[in-house]
Design a protein around this motif. Sequence first.
Motif, PDB file in Angstrom:
ATOM      1  N   VAL A   1      15.765 120.188  96.106  1.00 44.90           N
ATOM      2  CA  VAL A   1      15.191 119.778  97.391  1.00 44.90           C
ATOM      3  C   VAL A   1      15.456 120.793  98.507  1.00 44.90           C
ATOM      4  O   VAL A   1      14.845 120.719  99.560  1.00 44.90           O
ATOM      5  CB  VAL A   1      15.678 118.385  97.860  1.00 44.90           C
ATOM      6  N   ASP A   2      16.358 121.744  98.247  1.00 42.42           N
ATOM      7  CA  ASP A   2      16.509 122.820  99.231  1.00 42.42           C
ATOM      8  C   ASP A   2      16.194 124.172  98.590  1.00 42.42           C
ATOM      9  O   ASP A   2      16.506 125.220  99.136  1.00 42.42           O
ATOM     10  CB  ASP A   2      17.909 122.818  99.849  1.00 42.42           C
TER      11      ASP A   2
ATOM     12  N   ALA B   1      13.583 125.916  98.322  1.00 39.00           N
ATOM     13  CA  ALA B   1      12.673 126.842  98.994  1.00 39.00           C
ATOM     14  C   ALA B   1      12.984 126.946 100.489  1.00 39.00           C
ATOM     15  O   ALA B   1      12.154 127.376 101.282  1.00 39.00           O
ATOM     16  CB  ALA B   1      11.231 126.409  98.786  1.00 39.00           C
ATOM     17  N   GLN B   2      14.209 126.552 100.852  1.00 42.16           N
ATOM     18  CA  GLN B   2      14.583 126.601 102.264  1.00 42.16           C
ATOM     19  C   GLN B   2      14.455 128.029 102.802  1.00 42.16           C
ATOM     20  O   GLN B   2      14.962 128.966 102.195  1.00 42.16           O
ATOM     21  CB  GLN B   2      16.032 126.157 102.382  1.00 42.16           C
TER      22      GLN B   2
ATOM     23  N   GLY C   1      11.990 121.906 100.593  1.00 41.72           N
ATOM     24  CA  GLY C   1      12.591 122.590 101.730  1.00 41.72           C
ATOM     25  C   GLY C   1      11.761 123.738 102.275  1.00 41.72           C
ATOM     26  O   GLY C   1      12.177 124.407 103.217  1.00 41.72           O
ATOM     27  N   ALA C   2      10.565 123.990 101.697  1.00 42.47           N
ATOM     28  CA  ALA C   2       9.771 125.152 102.118  1.00 42.47           C
ATOM     29  C   ALA C   2       9.202 124.952 103.514  1.00 42.47           C
ATOM     30  O   ALA C   2       8.931 123.838 103.941  1.00 42.47           O
ATOM     31  CB  ALA C   2       8.630 125.399 101.142  1.00 42.47           C
TER      32      ALA C   2
END
Lengths: 198, 474
Positions: free
Chosen positions: B195-196, B198-199, B229-230
């Motif tokens: 969930v992160d 693609a931060q 997360g993108a």
Amino acid sequence: MKPFRTVSGIALPLDRVDVDTDQIIPKQFLKRIERTGYGDFLFCDWRNRSDGTPDPTFVLNRAEYQGAPILLAGRNFGCGSSREHAAWALSDFGIRAVVAPSFADIFQSNCFQNGLLPVILADAEVRTLMSRALQTPGHEVTVDLESCRVTDKKGFEASFEVDPFRRECLLKGLDDIDLTLRNVDRIRAYEEARGAAG
Amino acid sequence: MTTPHTLFEKVWDSHVVHREHGQPDLLYVDLHLVHEVTSPQAFEGLRVAGRPVRRPDRTVATVDHNVPTWSRSLPVRDEIARTQIEALRRNVAEFKIPFYDMDSPHQGIVHVIGPEMGYTRPGMTIVCGDSHTSTHGAFGALAFGIGTSQVEHVLATQCLSTPKPKTLLIDVKGALPTGVTAKDLILGIIGIIGVDGAQGYVIEYAGEAIRSLSMEGRMTVCNMSIEAGARAGMIAPDETTFSYVKGRPQAPQGKAFDAAVGLWRGLASDPGARYDRTVTIHAGDLAPTVTWGTNPGMVVPVTGKVPDPDELKSPDDREASRRALEYMGLQPGTPIKEIRLDRVFIGSCTNSRLEDLREAAKAVEGKHVHPSVRAMVVPGSTQVKLEAEREGLDKVFLDAGFEWRESGCSMCLGMNPDILGAGERCASTSNRNFEGRQGRGGRTHLVSPSMAAAAAVAGHFVDIREWSYGGNGR
Ligand code: SF4
């Protein structure tokens, strides 16, 4: 925007990863049309049990942490919805800085817009602060934006990086829109150059 | 030879109004979408500062988050929701912004009506005070969510200064197996990268599986980029894109359209363009997917079991999974197909377009919703609803025992009266299974439209690849 230089005080340890903005401020409070008054609803569904009474074990409700201006959290804090209400609720509650190993992008940008400083430290550094804040409730931490350092009285010291432009805006409390409007001639030129094609 | 550029770089660079060392680029915004929840404070800010809206003609507003979906002729009973809707009405009137109100035939979820009306086009920069703005990236636009202060900023200046994200190529090799949809693909991707994962990045989706998706499928994929997360998700425009845009009311027409297509063809990433990171996904490995936990990365194939937190390596993940299972009321080792459901929601900006409704209708045609399940379909826009009714899909759903509603966000986030009760378990085609997202104590499992529809009939999750379509089932 109020300038941010340094803040010292109790660290509030929220030892969870991937805390999403739906938890920070649940949707039932997004219907208001003001920017203020969200502090009472911060983490509402975690602070209160399903019968509506406060959960005394949840960290925000514990007496030792009252008045904390610094929130410690796990990685990817603020993920999910773009609601700026999350930053407003934290500010309104009295939080001035959030320290975590990473932040979701939109949340991070919303913080800067509201004089709330997101501080990224290494996992191990956050873990140290988290342990101290959990073991010694009331443990105090200092976040200094001028020197870009986080310290405590037990010898903790870590430096952090922050985008120089955003740092400058926070230190001086500059208004973003004013800054952009200084470029109004360039905006007009861009629009004209693109003409009908734009 | 010129340096090869990515799709993202081409769109970004062509929108830079001003670049100065040590400062983020000032980026021009082509289209600003506005809805009732994240805009009132922004308009108030303009009023306080005495600033006008710079380009009302590049701004479009609708009401979607709060609107009731029972009937459009009844007044909005929730007083605070009504205040917010009325605030938007006043604001668009005062600042002369095009507006699709509750009774407009073009009202709908902002991310459904943008593409549907041809506002969304390749190569544009698009923002909205909503994280799922990433949806519009399916057209090769750079589209991302912003907060309310930035909404005000864009209203006042039509620009945004924002740090330049990095680029992540997600290359999906091979074809999607039968029964595996765009929704399963994006859930699978989030499960893999986290969930992160693609931060700080803008994702470009490429590869055979992406190319063969319809625009609806591409929108589903890009929609959930934010769940990894993108900052945004993008897909290079191609013939599928052009034929979707062609003839839409806000799209260029005739010669102007042909000229635009000429430009749009140049947007695809150049051969040899460099990305900051690349992830390869093998489409053939994917299966119909269900989320078991409280974030969209907690996924498992429908043939799998609820995972055991003790088997996870990191203590943070173990703790998060334990909390998730407790919230979800699930035991490790339970087969997904044995999880029984109380509610089914087909809707949201992820999966509420015509193609989604067709897929769902196919699975329920001639069958009936399980007696212990309450199921509803909420079309993404009034146009989708009308079109579905022309095709008779409403009848299929109603005959099967589904509720057929007016368009809006509805139970995706439960700001209107459509919510889950505490402990209720729901198969949902939306994008977030966070705690309380669909109602406090409600338990959300994210799935594709056909999986949701079949689950409504069976009363528990089923593997859509084994579903018997048509006729006389219960
Ligand atoms: S459908 Fe859900 S995710 Fe999409 S815009 Fe509405 S509330 Fe947000």
